[in-house]
Scaffold this active site. Sequence first.
Site, PDB file in Angstrom:
ATOM      1  N   GLU A   1       0.820  -1.204   0.000  1.00 54.75           N
ATOM      2  CA  GLU A   1       0.000   0.000   0.000  1.00 54.75           C
ATOM      3  C   GLU A   1       0.859   1.262   0.000  1.00 54.75           C
ATOM      4  OE1 GLU A   1      -4.107  -1.320   2.151  1.00 54.75           O
ATOM      5  OE2 GLU A   1      -2.279  -1.634   3.307  1.00 54.75           O
TER       6      GLU A   1
ATOM      7  N   GLU B   1      -4.383  -9.650   3.105  1.00 56.52           N
ATOM      8  CA  GLU B   1      -5.255  -9.379   4.241  1.00 56.52           C
ATOM      9  C   GLU B   1      -6.422 -10.366   4.350  1.00 56.52           C
ATOM     10  OE1 GLU B   1      -3.006  -5.546   3.783  1.00 56.52           O
ATOM     11  OE2 GLU B   1      -3.782  -7.103   2.465  1.00 56.52           O
TER      12      GLU B   1
END
Length: 263
Positions: free
Chosen positions: A117, A137
Amino acid sequence: MTAELEVAGPAEVLTDIRGGVLVITINRPEQRNAMSKSAAEAIAAALTRLDADPDLAVGILTGGTETFCAGMDLKRFQQLGERPVVDGRGFGGLVESPPAKPLIAAVEGWALGGGFEMVLAADLVVAGEGAKFGLPEVKRGLIARAGGAIRIPRVLPRAVALELLLTGEPMAAATAKHFGLVNRVTADGAALQAALELASVVAGNAPLAVRASKALADRSRLWPDGEAFTRQVEFTDPVFASQDAKEGPAAFAERRTPRWTGR
């Protein structure tokens, strides 16, 4: 010139100025460069410095030659409840508020979860051929909330983005370049040097024009077509009225290197 930022723990983040380029290195190799609170604060401080210093034109964020960033330091989170988030800046001191000046991610090895990210928050990406990008995730019952689920569909085709998000499986550097996520792929260990070469080209251009071009490209993505040309004047008119806008054509006509002032 390499120096540890005072807000970091022992050598967790290093900065190195090279000809108007600020190199920011995550330096927690024993933790696979997993992000800590102090490292995030150091990166935030470095980005603030990048935008504030007129002698700095471009930033490079790297993790060295082994691993870019394995995401959040889960051990510190479990033991201390520590989250590597900076108010106003987000995860890693970056994802919610990237710098106004261009930022290049130089990626070797793994960029996972929050590490990926952080890459997505950069403007340009250079990667070693063995680099891998992933948002695992969902494998842990979580969601990529540090910009992954938001930015990935903007960068990649929808089906490709959803495969990353829904499977949690990583993407190789060559595939990432094929789909436009990565600008350049190098031999392993050469990403930083290639990023420095790319940064030097950007740094050689007029600073006001570079900064305004980045801002306009970012903010215009959601503008309706009928409004875009009217709304862009906020960014374009100050550039065309600047001293640098006079210097550029003059230097071209005189066949010399421009002398930018940023004014």
